[in-house]
Design a protein around this motif. Structure first.
Motif, PDB file in Angstrom:
ATOM      1  N   UNK A 181       0.831  -1.209   0.000  1.00 58.72           N
ATOM      2  CA  UNK A 181       0.000   0.000   0.000  1.00 58.72           C
ATOM      3  C   UNK A 181       0.862   1.254   0.000  1.00 58.72           C
ATOM      4  N   UNK A 182       0.184   2.373  -0.087  1.00 58.56           N
ATOM      5  CA  UNK A 182       0.866   3.656  -0.247  1.00 58.56           C
ATOM      6  C   UNK A 182       2.012   3.841   0.748  1.00 58.56           C
ATOM      7  N   UNK A 183       3.166   4.220   0.197  1.00 54.44           N
ATOM      8  CA  UNK A 183       4.302   4.572   1.039  1.00 54.44           C
ATOM      9  C   UNK A 183       4.962   3.411   1.777  1.00 54.44           C
ATOM     10  N   UNK A 184       4.602   2.191   1.474  1.00 60.37           N
ATOM     11  CA  UNK A 184       5.206   1.069   2.188  1.00 60.37           C
ATOM     12  C   UNK A 184       6.469   0.602   1.467  1.00 60.37           C
ATOM     13  N   UNK A 185       7.239  -0.251   2.149  1.00 62.26           N
ATOM     14  CA  UNK A 185       8.466  -0.769   1.529  1.00 62.26           C
ATOM     15  C   UNK A 185       8.782  -2.145   2.081  1.00 62.26           C
ATOM     16  N   UNK A 186       9.317  -3.009   1.211  1.00 61.22           N
ATOM     17  CA  UNK A 186       9.716  -4.336   1.662  1.00 61.22           C
ATOM     18  C   UNK A 186      10.729  -4.938   0.702  1.00 61.22           C
ATOM     19  N   UNK A 187      11.473  -5.913   1.209  1.00 66.81           N
ATOM     20  CA  UNK A 187      12.428  -6.668   0.392  1.00 66.81           C
ATOM     21  C   UNK A 187      11.974  -8.124   0.392  1.00 66.81           C
ATOM     22  N   UNK A 188      11.735  -8.673  -0.783  1.00 64.62           N
ATOM     23  CA  UNK A 188      11.249 -10.056  -0.865  1.00 64.62           C
ATOM     24  C   UNK A 188      12.298 -10.891  -1.584  1.00 64.62           C
ATOM     25  N   UNK A 189      12.663 -12.011  -0.994  1.00 61.55           N
ATOM     26  CA  UNK A 189      13.636 -12.907  -1.626  1.00 61.55           C
ATOM     27  C   UNK A 189      12.975 -14.267  -1.847  1.00 61.55           C
ATOM     28  N   UNK A 190      12.931 -14.717  -3.068  1.00 60.33           N
ATOM     29  CA  UNK A 190      12.376 -16.047  -3.351  1.00 60.33           C
ATOM     30  C   UNK A 190      13.519 -16.997  -3.683  1.00 60.33           C
ATOM     31  N   UNK A 191      13.555 -18.122  -3.024  1.00 57.79           N
ATOM     32  CA  UNK A 191      14.525 -19.169  -3.378  1.00 57.79           C
ATOM     33  C   UNK A 191      13.762 -20.362  -3.913  1.00 57.79           C
ATOM     34  N   UNK A 192      14.049 -20.724  -5.125  1.00 57.28           N
ATOM     35  CA  UNK A 192      13.419 -21.915  -5.690  1.00 57.28           C
ATOM     36  C   UNK A 192      14.488 -22.974  -5.808  1.00 57.28           C
ATOM     37  N   UNK A 193      14.398 -24.008  -4.970  1.00 59.54           N
ATOM     38  CA  UNK A 193      15.457 -25.010  -4.996  1.00 59.54           C
ATOM     39  C   UNK A 193      14.874 -26.411  -5.166  1.00 59.54           C
ATOM     40  N   UNK A 194      15.731 -27.310  -5.586  1.00 59.53           N
ATOM     41  CA  UNK A 194      15.282 -28.674  -5.811  1.00 59.53           C
ATOM     42  C   UNK A 194      15.779 -29.598  -4.697  1.00 59.53           C
ATOM     43  N   UNK A 195      15.048 -30.653  -4.462  1.00 57.74           N
ATOM     44  CA  UNK A 195      15.426 -31.655  -3.479  1.00 57.74           C
ATOM     45  C   UNK A 195      15.286 -32.999  -4.178  1.00 57.74           C
ATOM     46  N   UNK A 196      16.379 -33.627  -4.463  1.00 55.68           N
ATOM     47  CA  UNK A 196      16.314 -34.874  -5.230  1.00 55.68           C
ATOM     48  C   UNK A 196      16.548 -34.611  -6.705  1.00 55.68           C
ATOM     49  N   UNK A 197      16.543 -35.686  -7.458  1.00 52.22           N
ATOM     50  CA  UNK A 197      16.984 -35.590  -8.848  1.00 52.22           C
ATOM     51  C   UNK A 197      15.862 -35.601  -9.890  1.00 52.22           C
ATOM     52  N   UNK A 198      14.698 -36.068  -9.526  1.00 54.14           N
ATOM     53  CA  UNK A 198      13.652 -36.303 -10.528  1.00 54.14           C
ATOM     54  C   UNK A 198      13.079 -35.035 -11.150  1.00 54.14           C
ATOM     55  N   UNK A 199      12.161 -35.260 -12.095  1.00 57.22           N
ATOM     56  CA  UNK A 199      11.547 -34.133 -12.805  1.00 57.22           C
ATOM     57  C   UNK A 199      10.314 -33.658 -12.042  1.00 57.22           C
ATOM     58  N   UNK A 200      10.122 -32.364 -12.047  1.00 54.76           N
ATOM     59  CA  UNK A 200       8.870 -31.786 -11.561  1.00 54.76           C
ATOM     60  C   UNK A 200       8.645 -30.492 -12.325  1.00 54.76           C
ATOM     61  N   UNK A 201       7.444 -29.983 -12.263  1.00 53.34           N
ATOM     62  CA  UNK A 201       7.073 -28.804 -13.038  1.00 53.34           C
ATOM     63  C   UNK A 201       6.502 -27.769 -12.088  1.00 53.34           C
ATOM     64  N   UNK A 202       7.250 -26.677 -11.940  1.00 51.22           N
ATOM     65  CA  UNK A 202       6.782 -25.576 -11.107  1.00 51.22           C
ATOM     66  C   UNK A 202       6.207 -24.497 -12.023  1.00 51.22           C
ATOM     67  N   UNK A 203       4.893 -24.362 -11.988  1.00 56.58           N
ATOM     68  CA  UNK A 203       4.224 -23.369 -12.834  1.00 56.58           C
ATOM     69  C   UNK A 203       3.736 -22.254 -11.924  1.00 56.58           C
ATOM     70  N   UNK A 204       4.399 -21.129 -11.967  1.00 60.09           N
ATOM     71  CA  UNK A 204       4.083 -20.090 -10.996  1.00 60.09           C
ATOM     72  C   UNK A 204       3.629 -18.786 -11.599  1.00 60.09           C
ATOM     73  N   UNK A 205       2.855 -18.063 -10.828  1.00 58.01           N
ATOM     74  CA  UNK A 205       2.451 -16.714 -11.228  1.00 58.01           C
ATOM     75  C   UNK A 205       2.430 -15.844  -9.992  1.00 58.01           C
TER      76      UNK A 205
END
Lengths: 485, 434
Positions: free
Chosen positions: B186-210
Motif C-alpha cells: 500500500x501507499x508509502x510502504x516498503x519491503x524486500x522479498x527474496x524467493x529461493x526456488x530449490x530442488x530436493x532430489x533428482x527427478x523431474x517436476x514442473x513448477x508453474x508459478x504466477x
C-alpha cells in the motif's frame, strides 16, 4: 483443353486490341484481363516467348502461392489485398519488336519521363550512367549497351536475358530467393513481367554505375520486377535503382524480387532511392511496396553492400539480406527510412553468417513524422560453422511529432562462441537545443529539421554513389515537408 | 506424455477440493482459466512470444498433481527473520517462521487466506495477471493451490528481507504444481522479498508459478529471485507487476538450475513518477535452457525503466532473452534503457536475443544494447602473462563479467548471497574441469 483454347482466344483478343483500359498517359498497352490464374501466367509467359522450363517454374510458384497464408508478422496494417482486382500484365504498345533506340520510343512515353523530371536524353549524357528504363513492365530503352559489351558485361532486361542467355538465367534464377520463399516473392516468381539482368564476367570491373529507373504508370497494374545480378570471380559492379510514381488514388501492389550472387572475390554494391507515391496527407492511396531483396556471398572474400533510402510508398515491407556463405565474405546494410503522414514502413535486414570470418555491418536510421509508423526489423544469425564471425548493428530512430511511432525489433541468434555480435539501438526526438541553435541562426523550422535529419542520416547517405547522394539529401527534406509547425 | 487434456482432467478431478472451492467468484475465475488453457493449448514455436523456447520436453513428461509432501524434511537455516516455506507448492508451517512483523503486515499462505478471509483477495487475485494468450498463466489460474500472500499496510516499512523458500521435491512420480503469489504494497510502504526456488532430489517436476504485484503510490519493493531448481525440473514463472505513481520496483532473477526455465516479467508503469529496474543473470551448462522474457509498459508519462541481463553459457546450453520496452501514445518524458549480454564458452551453446522497442510518443529517451561473444582474448592474455593459469584466468573474467550485473542488486546482503551462489557454481565447474 477448353482453358487453353480460352487463353489462345484471350491472347488473340489482346493482340487485336479489344481489351482497352483507361491509362493515365495515352499509351495503348497490351493488358491481360484482370485477375490471376494459370491462364494469365501462361499468357505472360507466351507473350514473352519463354522456354518451357520457365513456364513450369512460374506455374509451380503459382500453385505454391495459392497455399500460402498472408504474412502478418510485420507491424503494418492494411486491408486485405484482392489479388483478382489487379492487372498482371501491361506493356507499352510497340509496333514490332520494340524500340532499338530512343528515336523509336513512343513520344508520349518520353513526355511522361520529362514530366517526372528525368528526360532520358539527359540521363544518357550523364557521364558513366547507363539507363535501362522500365516503363510499366517492358524495357523500352537501353543505353550504353555497346560500351558494356566491349568489356563483356551483360546488362539487359530479364526478357532479353531469358532469350539470349538462358543458361545463366536458368542457373541463377531462384537460387537466392527460391520460388517458395514468401507470399510476395512467390507471387513475383509466378507473375514477374520483366526486370534487369546483369552479369559481370571474371575479373571485370564494371566501367560505369548501372542504373534502372522503375516507374509504375498503368493504373491497377501490380509491378512484379525481377532483378538478377551475378558478379563472377573477382568482378565489381555498382547498381543504382531509383523510383518515382505519378499521383494515383488506388493502392498499387509492387512485389519485386532482387537476387544478387557474388562469387569468389567479387563485390556488388546495390543502392536504392525509393520515393514512390506515399498516399496523400490523409493516407489515401499510395504504393504497397512488398519487396524481397537478397544477396548471396557465395564465394570467398566476396562482398555485398545494400544502401537504401526509403521515403515513399504507403507501406514498405522490405528486408535486403545477405547470406554470407563464403569464408571472409562481407555483408553491409545501410538504410534510411523516412515516414510521414500515414505511411508505414517495416524494413531491415537479415545477415546470415555461415562461412568463417564473415563480417556484417548494419546501420539503420528511421525517421517517423506525422501519424506514421517506422519499424526496424532485423536478424543476425551466426551459424555453428561461422568461426570468427563479426556483426555490428546500430539502429537509431528519430521521432518528429507525438502521433507517430518508431519501433525496433532485432533478432540475434548466435551459435558460435567465437562469433561477436553487437547491437545498439536508440530512440529519441530532435533535441530542442539543436532546433534552437539552428533557428537562432536564422534557419526556418523546416530548414532546421531538414538539416538535423540530414545530419542524423549522414552515415548512410555518404554510402550512396554521388549521383544519388545529392538527390537523396533533397528527398529527405521534401519527405518531411509539413511535419513541423 | 502430458496432453492439454491431462490438465483439463486434473482440474475436473480437483476442482471440488482445490482451496477456496465453493467461492463463486473464484470458481468462475478457475473455469475461465481452464477454458482459456484448453483453447490455447501449449505454446508452440510458431508463436512469436515462444519463438525460441520449445516446451515439447515438458509435454513429454507425464505430470501428476502434486500432493502435500509431508515427509520431506529439509534442513532450513533458521537465521532468516521472516520465512515461508513451500514444498511441492504447498505451505509447510513447520519449515516456516513468520517472525516479528510490524503491525499492518500480513504474511501467510494463499490457501490460508482462501480458508479464512477469501474476500480480501477479490480485488487483486487475477487483476494484474492479464490473460493475453498466456496458456501457462491460464493453467495456473485454474489449478492454483497455494503460494504466499504478502500485504504491507500504508506507510509500513519492513526492514528485514522476507524470504520465501520453494522446494521442489522429486520422487518416483513426476509432479506439477501451480504456485500463485500475491504482493500488495500500500501507499508509502516498503519491503524486500527474496524467493529461493530449490530442488530436493533428482527427478523431474514442473513448477508453474504466477506472482501478482501491486505497488501503491510511493511504495518501494525489492523483489529478488534465485532459481536453482533440480536439473531435471521445469520452471515456468510469470510476474505481473502494476506500479502506481511514484512507486519503485526492483527485480533481480538469478537462474542457475532447471532443465527448462522461463521467467517472464510484465511490468506496467501505471502512474507518473514510477520506475522499475529489471535485472538478471544466468549461468547454465549441459543441455539447460533458460528464457528471460520481459515486457515493460510505459503507460503513463514521466516513468523510467532500466534493465540489465547478463549470462554465461557452456556446453550445449541455450539462453533466450526477449525484452520489450513499450511507450504508449502520449506517455511523454520517458527514459527506458535495456542491455543484455551473453558470454558463450562453448561452440555448442546458443543465445537468441530479441530486444525490442515499441514507441508511440516522441519525447522519450529509449535505448537497448545486446552483445554476444566469447571471452576477450586480450584480457585473457593479460592475465596469463602475469602468471595466472588459464582456467583461473577464465574464471576471473567470467566472475567479473557477472559481477557487473550482480552489483545492480541494491540490497547488500542479498547481493553478497547471490554473488556467492555464482562463485560456488563456477567453483564447482572449475573442479569438474580439472
Amino acid at each position: 483443353m477448353a482453358a487453353v483454347t480460352e487463353t489462345v482466344e484471350q491472347v488473340q483478343a489482346v493482340a487485336d486490341g479489344k481489351y482497352k483500359y483507361g491509362f493515365v498517359t495515352d499509351i495503348e498497352a497490351d493488358t491481360a484481363p484482370k485477375g490471376l490464374n494459370e491462364d494469365i501466367i501462361r499468357f505472360i509467359s507466351a507473350k514473352k516467348n519463354e522456354p518451357e522450363w520457365l513456364l513450369d517454374w512460374r506455374l509451380k510458384a503459382y500453385r505454391h502461392w495459392l497455399k500460402m497464408p498472408e504474412p502478418e508478422w510485420a507491424m503494418v496494417d492494411f486491408p486485405p489485398i484482392d489479388y483478382q482486382d489487379a492487372y498482371y500484365y501491361s506493356a507499352p504498345k510497340s509496333d514490332t519488336d520494340g524500340p532499338k533506340s530512343l528515336d523509336e520510343v513512343d513520344p508520349e512515353l518520353l513526355r511522361t519521363y520529362e514530366k517526372l523530371g528525368i528526360p532520358l536524353q539527359e540521363q544518357e549524357r550523364l557521364a558513366g550512367v547507363a539507363v535501362d528504363a522500365v516503363f510499366d513492365s517492358v524495357s523500352v530503352a537501353t543505353t550504353y549497351k555497346k560500351k558494356l559489351e566491349e568489356v563483356g558485361v551483360i546488362f539487359c532486361s530479364m526478357s532479353e536475358a531469358v532469350e539470349n542467355h538462358p543458361d545463366l538465367v536458368r542457373e541463377y534464377l531462384g537460387s537466392v530467393v527460391p520460388y517458395s520463399d514468401n507470399k510476395h516473392a512467390t507471387l513475383n516468381s509466378a507473375a514477374f513481367t520483366d526486370g534487369s539482368f546483369v552479369y559481370v564476367p571474371k575479373g571485370v570491373r564494371c566501367p560505369m554505375e548501372l542504373s534502372t529507373y522503375f516507374r509504375i504508370n498503368a493504373a491497377n497494374t501490380g509491378q512484379f520486377e525481377r532483378t538478377l545480378i551475378i558478379a563472377d570471380e573477382g568482378s565489381y559492379v555498382s547498381y543504382l535503382e531509383g523510383c518515382t510514381a505519378p499521383m494515383r488514388d488506388e493502392n498499387q501492389l509492387h512485389a519485386a524480387v532482387v537476387e544478387l550472387v557474388a562469387l569468389d572475390d567479387a563485390e556488388i554494391k546495390y543502392s536504392t532511392v525509393q520515393n514512390w507515391y506515399p498516399g496523400d496527407e490523409n493516407g489515401v492511396g499510395g504504393i504497397y511496396n512488398f519487396v524481397t531483396k537478397r544477396g548471396a556471398c557465395r564465394g570467398r572474400n566476396s562482398k555485398i553492400s545494400w544502401t537504401q533510402v526509403e521515403t515513399g510508398s504507403a507501406i514498405t515491407w522490405k528486408y535486403p539480406s545477405c547470406i554470407l556463405q563464403g569464408d571472409n565474405s562481407v555483408g553491409e546494410f545501410y538504410s534510411v527510412a523516412i515516414t510521414n503522414n500515414y505511411q508505414q514502413a517495416d524494413t531491415g535486414t537479415k545477415m546470415i553468417h555461415i562461412g568463417k570470418n564473415t563480417s556484417s555491418t548494419i546501420i539503420a536510421k528511421g525517421i517517423a513524422a506525422g501519424k506514421s509508423n517506422s519499424t526496424y526489423r532485423g536478424l543476425v544469425k551466426i551459424q555453428p560453422g561461422a568461426k570468427g564471425a563479426r556483426n555490428y548493428t546500430q539502429c537509431d530512430s528519430l521521432l518528429i511529432g507525438d502521433k507517430c511511432g518508431a519501433h525496433t525489433v532485432p533478432y540475434i541468434e548466435s551459435r558460435n562462441r567465437s562469433g561477436r555480435v553487437e547491437h545498439e539501438a536508440t530512440t529519441a526526438k530532435i533535441g530542442e537545443d539543436q532546433m534552437f541553435y539552428c533557428q537562432q541562426r536564422g534557419l526556418s523550422e523546416e530548414e532546421a529539421v531538414a538539416l538535423i535529419v540530414n545530419g542524423f542520416c549522414k552515415e548512410v547517405l555518404q554510402e550512396l554513389p554521388m549521383e544519388f547522394a545529392v538527390e537523396a539529401q533533397k528527398l529527405v527534406g521534401i519527405s518531411l515537408e509539413g511535419s513541423v509547425g | 506424455m502430458t496432453e492439454v487434456q491431462t490438465f483439463v482432467d486434473q482440474y475436473g478431478a480437483a476442482k471440488a477440493v482445490l482451496p477456496g472451492a465453493g467461492l463463486p467468484w473464484l470458481a468462475s475465475l478457475r473455469e475461465q482459466g481452464i477454458e482459456r488453457f484448453a483453447a490455447l493449448g501449449f505454446p508452440t514455436r510458431n508463436m512469436e512470444a515462444w519463438r525460441y523456447t520449445n516446451v515439447r520436453p515438458l509435454q513429454k513428461v507425464a505430470f501428476a498433481p502434486a500432493e502435500p509432501a509431508e515427509g520431506v524434511q529439509i534442513a532450513v537455516d533458521h537465521g532468516a527473520a521472516h520465512r515461508l516455506s513451500f514444498v511441492n507448492g504447498r505451505f509447510r508451517p513447520d519449515l516456516s517462521n513468520v517472525g516479528d512483523l510490524p503491525a499492518g503486515v500480513v504474511l501467510t499462505s494463499l490457501a490460508t487466506v482462501l480458508a479464512e478471509d477469501p474476500e480480501s483477495l477479490k480485488d487483486h487475485l487475477g487483476a494484474a495477471a492479464e490473460d493475453d494468450g498466456e496458456s501457462f498463466l491460464a493453467l495456473n489460474t485454474a489449478l492454483m493451490a497455494d503460494g504466499y500472500v504478502l500485504r504491507i499496510g500504508r506507510g509500513v516499512v519492513v526492514e528485514d528481507p522476507i524470504e520465501m523458500l520453494f522446494i521442489g521435491a522429486a520422487s518416483d512420480k513426476s509432479v506439477a504444481y501451480h504456485l500463485r503469489n500475491l504482493i500488495v504494497a500500500e501507499e508509502g510502504s516498503a519491503a524486500v522479498i527474496v524467493e529461493d526456488h530449490i530442488g530436493h532430489g533428482e527427478g523431474a517436476y514442473f513448477s508453474n508459478g504466477a506472482t501478482e504485484v501491486f505497488a501503491g503510490p510511493g511504495a518501494r519493493l525489492k523483489h529478488y529471485k534465485l532459481q536453482d531448481e533440480a536439473r531435471a525440473a521445469f520452471h515456468l514463472h510469470g510476474a505481473f507487476v502494476r506500479l502506481d505513481r511514484d512507486s519503485a520496483y526492483e527485480s533481480f532473477v538469478l537462474s542457475l538450475g532447471a532443465r527448462l526455465s522461463r521467467n517472464e516479467i510484465r511490468t506496467v508503469l501505471n502512474g507518473t513518477g514510477s520506475e522499475c529496474f529489471l535485472n538478471g543473470a544466468y549461468v547454465v551448462a549441459d543441455e539447460q535452457h533458460v528464457d528471460n522474457t520481459t515486457f515493460i509498459d510505459h503507460a503513463t508519462p514521466h516513468t523510467d525503466s532500466r534493465e540489465v541481463y547478463k549470462g554465461v553459457l557452456d556446453d550445449k546450453a541455450r539462453a533466450v532473452f526477449q525484452g520489450t520496452i513499450m511507450v504508449r501514445p502520449d506517455a511523454q518524458k520517458i527514459n527506458g534503457h535495456q542491455l543484455n549480454r551473453a558470454l558463450l564458452l562453448s561452440d555448442k551453446a546458443e543465445i537468441d536475443a530479441k530486444p525490442a522497442l515499441e514507441i508511440y510518443a516522441d519525447d522519450v529517451k529509449c535505448s537497448h544494447g545486446a552483445t554476444a561473444g566469447e571471452l576477450d582474448d586480450d584480457a585473457l592474455f593479460y592475465l596469463r602473462a602475469r602468471g595466472i593459469p588459464e582456467q583461473q584466468a577464465r574464471r576471473m573474467l567470467i566472475e567479473a563479467f557477472l559481477d557487473d550485473v550482480i552489483d545492480e542488486i541494491t540490497h547488500p546482503t542479498v547481493r553478497d548471497a547471490f554473488r556467492d551462489k555464482v562463485s560456488a557454481w563456477l567453483a564447482a565447474r572449475h573442479e569438474e574441469d580439472r
